[in-house]
Design a protein around this motif. Structure first.
Motif, PDB file in Angstrom:
ATOM      1  N   GLU A 395      58.245  28.673  21.578  1.00 17.03           N
ATOM      2  CA  GLU A 395      56.989  27.940  21.401  1.00 17.03           C
ATOM      3  C   GLU A 395      55.912  28.700  22.160  1.00 17.03           C
ATOM      4  O   GLU A 395      56.163  29.220  23.242  1.00 17.03           O
ATOM      5  CB  GLU A 395      57.172  26.542  22.018  1.00 17.03           C
ATOM      6  N   TYR A 428      50.800  21.730  26.269  1.00 18.04           N
ATOM      7  CA  TYR A 428      50.371  23.017  25.714  1.00 18.04           C
ATOM      8  C   TYR A 428      50.590  24.218  26.626  1.00 18.04           C
ATOM      9  O   TYR A 428      50.720  25.339  26.159  1.00 18.04           O
ATOM     10  CB  TYR A 428      48.890  22.956  25.343  1.00 18.04           C
TER      11      TYR A 428
ATOM     12  N   SER B 362      45.603  26.130   9.507  1.00 19.93           N
ATOM     13  CA  SER B 362      46.189  26.634  10.753  1.00 19.93           C
ATOM     14  C   SER B 362      47.118  27.810  10.509  1.00 19.93           C
ATOM     15  O   SER B 362      47.301  28.660  11.359  1.00 19.93           O
ATOM     16  CB  SER B 362      46.934  25.515  11.470  1.00 19.93           C
ATOM     17  N   SER B 394      45.575  19.859  14.077  1.00 18.30           N
ATOM     18  CA  SER B 394      46.956  19.462  14.359  1.00 18.30           C
ATOM     19  C   SER B 394      47.784  20.574  14.962  1.00 18.30           C
ATOM     20  O   SER B 394      48.581  20.354  15.847  1.00 18.30           O
ATOM     21  CB  SER B 394      47.636  19.014  13.064  1.00 18.30           C
ATOM     22  N   GLU B 395      47.613  21.771  14.469  1.00 23.02           N
ATOM     23  CA  GLU B 395      48.483  22.884  14.841  1.00 23.02           C
ATOM     24  C   GLU B 395      47.595  24.089  15.111  1.00 23.02           C
ATOM     25  O   GLU B 395      46.603  24.290  14.414  1.00 23.02           O
ATOM     26  CB  GLU B 395      49.405  23.184  13.646  1.00 23.02           C
TER      27      GLU B 395
END
Lengths: 562, 562
Positions: A395, A428, B362, B394-395
């Motif tokens: 991620e 994040y 995105s 969102s992304e």
């Protein structure tokens, strides 16, 4: 003005649309050899794997839609077979009818792309390659009708990795064969080891350092002949050993060529012949970091170049600023990304480089779902110029590589990374973002606060008592695996147990990631010990060792304990 | 050297660890008023919401662990009540015993943080605030034992939004009351409208532009008194109307103060009094973009400042380079992020700014899961200096804001964004990354290729036939909602139907996002029409209009068709 464009994908399609926006009067004709224009090149493996389920998604733009919106005459299944600069015309063959004709131009834009490298191997005609929508449909059809249970992928780059993932997800036995000893050449070998581990964990067999010598028909499939090794058999073989600029046309027309047969262009995307421009995978670019001429076959540069060529064709003065090879690839549930140059490229370019490794969490540790990033940041010795970065993780990989790519582009130094004001909230990032952390570590090197040693120096360290090898992890970590010849003192006990270390000997300090061993180094240095900190920690060393072991045995080995 | 640190969280804890790494001999004592050190400040709402389930996750570091690793004497529940610069000592109260004592220092570091703003309102003692682990535990306990079904949150910043999400996910009826007419003041109102829509869609009631006048006990809860409106009743009230630098101590000691009662420091984090340093939410910083003195209460700057103060306390020369307010917040399944300054801040700073809006996907449209980003990029007129950016989506929101934050920090211009070499693969981005797209759009403005008009100019445009309002979307889009007084010609029919437009009249062109209307502008301009393109398209305009409508009715309105 009449503009003829060779190639209707990426750079060619971008340029066509941009030219129309700048010049409503221009006549624009594009010839595309395949049956499709402006298709989603980078999505092709995902169609084969069923991630993209609708073929129409791959080919959103059609000659009709392009005509409607941009009045560009997109002629598919038309191959330009010759350029005649002297009379400003091209010869074109209509692949459907066989008919040949000439088309004149005022400006010509070449966007022929690159074709899959097809080595001169016996029987190479029997195997698939992947470049166009048609290639994709062919493999897709073969998979649907023949239900192959096994596949050999020759090559270890982006397309091969994406194919491996997609075909593995379809349940096939996947073997990748590759002459170099690692997948993904933008990565240094120790960083590639994380990619290898993921591939093996997902059941992909890696045959690295093996050379394909040819192919033979075999019962129910293809026999892949290897140099000095037993042949492989598979029901499907896909050749993806790289791409070669598709520049026969340019060469025959006498255009100046660059590295590896690419088309030489200046920063306005002009070729050596007046009124002929070229863009995309077929052209030579200047590497933003090394300044050297090179080939970088990526969609981002192709699209940017298309826009720049269009501007200049329409009388503007846009300049291409060079490519830095920023790239990312999905590897199952992992992401691997790189920007700039790696160590090998630095050596080749004669740049003396240093590096840090770190493995921070992708976001705040206390918020669920964070995963470790494996990061490497390269910089020039003395000047601290940023040279490149490689990140492998789950991620936030693409985010950090893009931040680092931007820092490189902007000419920030590796020391500036510590000052970047990046957005933080627990889901994040961390208050000290991984990119900041890299900056802090590099500042520590610059200040002499710590000195490093590296994974590839470990095995050669003397075990004769002339130096001390110190592991500062917990007892549990130490017992689950450690470097031979180390003594073990957890960092939190070091102040009390320092007397166990012989004074006057250089101490090589190890922990899991390099953080605790850095603290240990600071404690020891201030108590009179000279120290070196293992960059990347046992984690990186172990990854390389497990990779070597797995590579030797050519099957997953020792991975279960990870 | 003896270092005393006031405050054991963020900046204070970072500094303590760094000082130890730099100086093994220093005596380091830190006094923390609360019962916890180095806790996960930004994670507190997520513990209340049950996203973080283990309290230990919030407080990974303890005085014991800090002593073990860093030999820092972390004394919790100790409040520093006075500073005596003349004799280099502080007075400390042990909050557990009530005992008071003096502690001398060679260097003093103030990291007191900021406290929740507590307005002088009747009955304010009855409501909760959220700052410390103790506050969190109190709210957590109240929620567990009282099972409140309704909550009023006063305030509309980060903490309030996070609380709203977490309490809503627990099933409470959530009402947010806020004096300004929008949530999240780093965002301009039109960008905040996307946040408002998400909150309302998730069932959060927004009372914006309402002032809380006081609180009263009510049967089973609290009555929240509003100015000029009916009072609200709720079983739980949390006050989160902002934070105020906790600087009483500094003030009483005669330290020079800055804006809003903050502690004035130089770029070495030195206060006006020798050997006293200050960091974190309590100090005044220089804004990186405006150069103005300001307060920025964020964890990233606090941690960086802690490190810099530590370096300087240990004889180094590190300089803080200013804050630019990069921030991100999770809003249910949405992410909102900002960096630099917004329009209001630019106006206040006397900077003339321009802007682009875009709503790219995105990641590549043909790869599943892509979602639209709502982006705004601000730059200085004429110089094209990047000023700030706001993204809601969102992304990939946090990625693009960090790229833009890095570009701002590096001094890139808005035009440089088009050249950034960012990593592309279908699951992560598009060949033209959203940040590149913003650069292309700004280049088009710079070249005069297109001129814009804005959402807040739409309603005032004459409908008397003196100008043309042209909607270029599809018939379907047009019928589902459009701006009053527009004529409708889809972009792909424009070349044939141009004769329907009266010549000599300025044409205001509209589409959904601003892309097709840009193409329409290019077609029209080259056919003799002067044009303006609606920045952000109908999408942005509609979001603001729906927001206004919902705000007036104070409940979700017209949202169902989105």
């Amino acid at each position: 003005m009449k503009v003829v464009i060779v190639g209707g994908v990426a750079g060619g399609a971008t340029a066509a649309a941009r030219i129309r926006r700048l010049d409503e009067q221009a006549e624009i004709v594009a010839f595309e050899r395949s049956g499709y224009i402006s298709y989603a090149n980078c999505g092709l493996p995902y169609y084969i794997g069923g991630v993209i389920t609708d073929q129409a998604e791959l080919t959103l733009q059609t000659p009709e839609s392009f005509w409607q919106r941009f009045r560009v005459d997109m002629r598919v299944r038309h191959e330009v077979i010759a350029i005649h600069p002297e009379r400003k015309a091209v010869s074109v063959r209509n692949l459907s009818t066989g008919e040949t004709f000439e088309e004149s131009y005022d400006k010509l834009l070449l966007s022929p792309g690159a074709k899959p490298t097809q080595p001169e191997l016996p029987g190479v005609g029997q195997v698939f390659t992947l470049r166009t929508v048609e290639d994709t449909l062919r493999i897709h059809e073969f998979v649907k009708t023949h239900h192959p249970r096994s596949v050999v992928l020759a090559g270890g780059g982006f397309i091969s990795l994406e194919m491996a993932e997609n075909l593995r997800e379809l349940g096939m036995e996947v073997t990748m064969v590759q002459r170099p000893k690692q997948l993904m050449n933008p990565f240094d070998p120790e960083m590639a080891s994380f990619i290898h581990a993921k591939m093996r964990k997902k059941g992909v067999r890696l045959l690295l350092g093996h050379t394909v010598e040819g192919f033979e028909e075999a019962p129910g499939g293809v026999r892949v002949l290897l140099k000095g090794a037993e042949p492989l058999e598979a029901e499907l073989v896909v050749l993806a050993i790289g791409v070669t600029p598709d520049t026969q046309l340019a060469k025959e027309a006498g255009l100046e060529l660059g590295v590896k047969g690419s088309i030489a262009v200046n920063d306005r995307m002009e070729t050596s012949v007046p009124d002929i421009y070229a863009v995309g995978d077929a052209v030579q670019v200047q590497h933003f970091v090394t300044g050297e001429h090179t080939l970088i076959s990526l969609a981002g540069p192709a699209n940017k170049q298309g826009r720049i060529a269009a501007d200049n064709i329409c009388g503007g003065n846009s300049r291409y600023q060079g490519s830095q090879g920023s790239s990312v690839v999905k590897v199952f549930d992992m992401t691997a990304a790189a920007t700039g140059i790696n160590e090998q490229a630095a050596r080749k370019a004669g740049i003396e480089c240093d590096k840090v490794y770190l493995s921070p969490a992708s976001h705040a540790g206390y918020y669920p779902g964070g995963r470790l990033l494996n990061m490497k940041v390269l910089f020039e010795k003395n000047t601290y110029r940023l040279l490149g970065a490689q990140i492998v993780g789950s991620e936030g990989v693409d985010k950090r590589i893009d931040v680092l790519a931007t820092a490189i582009r902007a000419g920030l130094t590796a020391l500036d990374l510590k000052d970047l004001d990046l957005a933080y909230a627990p889901p994040y990032s961390s208050a000290k973002d991984p990119v900041n952390m890299a900056g802090f570590m590099i500042e520590n090197l610059a200040n002499g606060t710590v000195r490093q040693f590296h994974w590839d120096e470990v095995d050669a360290l003397p075990r004769d008592g002339s130096v001390t090898l110190l592991d500062t992890r917990t007892a549990e970590e130490y017992q689950s695996g450690h470097i031979e010849g180390t003594i073990h003192i957890p960092v939190d006990e070091l102040r009390e147990r320092m007397n166990e270390l012989e004074t006057g000997k250089l101490v090589y300090v190890i922990c899991q990631s390099g953080l605790r061993s850095y603290i240990a180094c600071r404690i020891l240095e201030q108590n009179g010990f000279a120290c070196r900190n293992l960059a990347g920690g046992y984690r990186l060393y172990e990854s390389v060792m497990l990779d070597r072991c797995a590579a030797e045995e050519a099957f997953p080995c020792g991975m279960d304990k990870r």
